[in-house]
Design an enzyme around this catalytic site. Structure first.
Site, PDB file in Angstrom:
ATOM      1  N   SER A 125       0.834  -1.200   0.000  1.00  0.00           N
ATOM      2  CA  SER A 125       0.000   0.000   0.000  1.00  0.00           C
ATOM      3  C   SER A 125       0.866   1.246   0.000  1.00  0.00           C
ATOM      4  O   SER A 125       1.987   1.245   0.509  1.00  0.00           O
ATOM      5  CB  SER A 125      -0.894   0.004   1.254  1.00  0.00           C
ATOM      6  OG  SER A 125      -1.499   1.257   1.439  1.00  0.00           O
ATOM      7  N   TYR A 149      -0.775   0.224   9.961  1.00  0.00           N
ATOM      8  CA  TYR A 149      -1.009  -0.508   8.719  1.00  0.00           C
ATOM      9  C   TYR A 149       0.182  -0.355   7.769  1.00  0.00           C
ATOM     10  O   TYR A 149       0.716  -1.340   7.247  1.00  0.00           O
ATOM     11  CB  TYR A 149      -2.285  -0.001   8.072  1.00  0.00           C
ATOM     12  CG  TYR A 149      -2.640  -0.613   6.742  1.00  0.00           C
ATOM     13  CD1 TYR A 149      -3.091  -1.927   6.659  1.00  0.00           C
ATOM     14  CD2 TYR A 149      -2.564   0.134   5.565  1.00  0.00           C
ATOM     15  CE1 TYR A 149      -3.447  -2.489   5.440  1.00  0.00           C
ATOM     16  CE2 TYR A 149      -2.917  -0.407   4.346  1.00  0.00           C
ATOM     17  CZ  TYR A 149      -3.352  -1.724   4.286  1.00  0.00           C
ATOM     18  OH  TYR A 149      -3.700  -2.273   3.067  1.00  0.00           O
TER      19      TYR A 149
END
Length: 324
Positions: A125, A149
């Site tokens: 990501s 994350y």
């Protein structure tokens, strides 16, 4: 070609499964913590098997690998999304990091018994980046994630680089833009509203935009383009990349909140804008503003990955898919 897809019950897993099952050369093993469905409109549904497995559990992972081998490729899609990882640190670490590390180790052991290296394609990501950032970002910019994350994703990227350098498998980490427009229900991702801005109004529902700034810019990719690029990742020649630097920012386009609203109005009608509500959420906004807004995708294009379309076309594609 035999391919394992983890997190196969999720949107990206189902998207790729449907695309791969349009070609009879692919044999798929789909796995998730629930039994992943085989898309109803798959052309070759008999080419896929669903296996319920929790890869954070050693016995479950071992059973999965025994049922899946030999393998040509693996797509790693399982995970707890951005705001979910921030809200529940332990769960994010368990699923995003520890389960992935266990899977990589299982693939290392499996690869030692095969003549051909397994290609491992990891869904990373652009949350690996954190402020301050240059105006335009490429793979040379140092990732400094501002959320759990992104930190978990970056650690997994580093492991994949090292396992590839050591010759355990043939790895590639693909840093996804925000995928919009996703069908279905809102997710725990901080970026969920970037699909909801179209998905909910088209369905006659309200969508909350968690910041009051229509100039806020996001880096987006349509599901259609992502699916094509993921299929291409199976065969892309990675000789141009050094074995310890197997990371590529996947193609996307920069779109502001206002531009998204304009596209929605142009395709679905001005009345849909009445269902968009701007209500600032400081915690969500902090995560969103830590992400990059403009990327140089030269490396991806040099490798042969496909450019994305306009956001208005993505809206048209989404509405068309609902009609189908």
């Amino acid at each position: 070609m035999s391919i394992l897809i983890t997190g196969a019950a999720g949107f990206i897993g189902q998207l790729l499964t449907e695309r791969l099952l349009s070609n009879p050369q692919y044999k798929l093993i789909l796995t998730d913590v629930i039994n992943p469905p085989i898309p109803s409109n798959a052309k070759y549904p008999s080419n896929a098997r669903s296996i319920k497995a929790d890869i954070s559990d050693t016995d479950s992972l071992n059973d999965l690998m025994a049922a899946s081998l030999p393998l040509d490729a693996v797509f790693i899609f399982h995970g707890i999304m951005s705001s979910g990882s921030e809200a529940n640190f332990d769960l994010g670490m368990k699923v995003n990091l520890h389960a992935t590390q266990s899977l990589l180790e299982a693939l290392r052991q499996a690869g030692s018994k095969q003549e051909k290296l397994i290609r491992v394609i990891y869904a990373s990501s652009q949350a690996v980046y954190g402020q301050p950032l240059p105006a335009i970002i490429d793979e040379s910019v140092l990732p400094t994630p501002e959320g759990s994350y992104g930190a978990q994703k970056l650690i997994c990227e580093t492991l994949i680089n090292d396992y590839t350098r050591k010759g355990f498998f043939d790895g590639l980490s693909t840093r996804f833009p925000t995928i919009s427009i996703r069908p279905g229900k809102p997710t725990q991702a901080a970026s969920s509203f970037l699909s909801g801005m179209v998905r909910e109004p088209v369905d006659g529902k309200e969508c909350i935009i968690p910041l009051k700034d229509r100039s806020f810019r996001s880096w987006l990719c349509s599901p259609k383009t992502l699916a094509e690029n993921l299929v291409y990742a199976l065969s892309v020649d990675l000789a141009k990349l050094e074995k310890h630097k197997r990371v590529v920012n996947m193609p996307g386009i920069g779109v502001t909140v206002q531009e998204m609203m304009d596209a929605l109005a142009s395709v679905a009608g001005n009345d849909k804008l009445e269902l968009l509500k701007e209500e600032r959420d400081p915690d969500m906004e902090r995560i969103l503003r830590s992400w990059g807004t403009d990327f140089d995708n030269k490396l991806a294009y040099n490798l042969g990955f496909k450019e994305d379309v306009s956001f208005e076309q993505a809206v048209r594609d989404y509405i068309s898919s609902l009609r189908k």
